[in-house]
Design a protein around this motif. Sequence first.
Motif, PDB file in Angstrom:
ATOM      1  N   CYS A  96      60.532  66.075 -29.480  1.00 46.73           N
ATOM      2  CA  CYS A  96      61.117  65.970 -28.139  1.00 46.73           C
ATOM      3  C   CYS A  96      62.101  64.806 -28.101  1.00 46.73           C
ATOM      4  CB  CYS A  96      60.014  65.774 -27.102  1.00 46.73           C
ATOM      5  SG  CYS A  96      60.654  65.551 -25.432  1.00 46.73           S
ATOM      6  N   ALA A 101      57.446  63.366 -28.530  1.00 45.24           N
ATOM      7  CA  ALA A 101      56.306  64.204 -28.913  1.00 45.24           C
ATOM      8  C   ALA A 101      56.678  65.067 -30.111  1.00 45.24           C
ATOM      9  CB  ALA A 101      55.905  65.100 -27.738  1.00 45.24           C
ATOM     10  N   ALA A 103      55.459  68.407 -32.596  1.00 43.27           N
ATOM     11  CA  ALA A 103      54.594  69.573 -32.748  1.00 43.27           C
ATOM     12  C   ALA A 103      54.912  70.261 -34.069  1.00 43.27           C
ATOM     13  CB  ALA A 103      54.793  70.550 -31.585  1.00 43.27           C
ATOM     14  N   THR A 135      63.354  69.621 -26.004  1.00 48.61           N
ATOM     15  CA  THR A 135      62.641  68.973 -24.911  1.00 48.61           C
ATOM     16  C   THR A 135      61.269  69.611 -24.789  1.00 48.61           C
ATOM     17  OG1 THR A 135      64.763  68.715 -23.791  1.00 48.61           O
ATOM     18  CG2 THR A 135      62.788  68.343 -22.468  1.00 48.61           C
ATOM     19  N   CYS A 136      60.212  68.770 -24.786  1.00 51.03           N
ATOM     20  CA  CYS A 136      58.850  69.308 -24.736  1.00 51.03           C
ATOM     21  C   CYS A 136      58.543  69.852 -23.337  1.00 51.03           C
ATOM     22  CB  CYS A 136      57.852  68.233 -25.142  1.00 51.03           C
ATOM     23  SG  CYS A 136      57.557  66.995 -23.870  1.00 51.03           S
ATOM     24  N   ASP A 138      56.255  69.071 -21.151  1.00 49.57           N
ATOM     25  CA  ASP A 138      56.018  68.022 -20.148  1.00 49.57           C
ATOM     26  C   ASP A 138      57.327  67.439 -19.635  1.00 49.57           C
ATOM     27  OD1 ASP A 138      53.332  68.368 -20.323  1.00 49.57           O
ATOM     28  OD2 ASP A 138      52.959  66.584 -21.553  1.00 49.57           O
ATOM     29  N   CYS A 139      58.229  67.147 -20.563  1.00 47.37           N
ATOM     30  CA  CYS A 139      59.499  66.548 -20.142  1.00 47.37           C
ATOM     31  C   CYS A 139      60.369  67.549 -19.391  1.00 47.37           C
ATOM     32  CB  CYS A 139      60.236  65.991 -21.358  1.00 47.37           C
ATOM     33  SG  CYS A 139      59.422  64.525 -22.050  1.00 47.37           S
ATOM     34  N   SER A 140      60.320  68.823 -19.770  1.00 48.04           N
ATOM     35  CA  SER A 140      61.100  69.851 -19.036  1.00 48.04           C
ATOM     36  C   SER A 140      60.604  69.954 -17.612  1.00 48.04           C
ATOM     37  CB  SER A 140      60.931  71.222 -19.697  1.00 48.04           C
ATOM     38  OG  SER A 140      61.248  71.173 -21.041  1.00 48.04           O
TER      39      SER A 140
END
Length: 145
Positions: A96, A101, A103, A135-136, A138-140
């Motif tokens: 991210c 983050a 993954a 963008t992960c 959560d951030c989106s």
Amino acid sequence: MPASPAPTTADELRGAGLRVTAARVALLEAVRQGGHLGVEAIASKVRERVGHISLQAVYEALHALTAAGLVRRIEPAGHPARFEGRVGDNHHHIVCRSCGAVADVDCAVGDAPCLTASDDRGFSIDEAEVVYWGTCPDCSTGRSS
Ligand SMILES: [Zn+2]
Ligand SMILES: [Zn+2]
């Protein structure tokens, strides 16, 4: 019950030719449980189990475990190194841009190098380093609300 029990973390260290210490056992288990942890996070997990250990000692142990193939080190550009226990496959990472983050992404091909160079320039290529950036979730979500 199977005749031989599953190897312990200490057995695995020994099998990789490494000296077994409580700190190394704790460190390897922390890395395997943690996903993609940085050195500081690994150090604090190791300290919870074995008491004080210097950051330098954690770096050295991580280096030994990485060299032995028990731990994989990833270092996304512009981010501190992370360590993971998923080794032996050619999986990639998605990072991210906002929070850092990380993954896992399975390799679409399976074996390195999974990209074919248009021209190998006479080199024998054994790896293509693939990092996906984005963008992960959560951030989106945070951005749109
Ligand atoms: Zn994020
Ligand atoms: Zn990974």
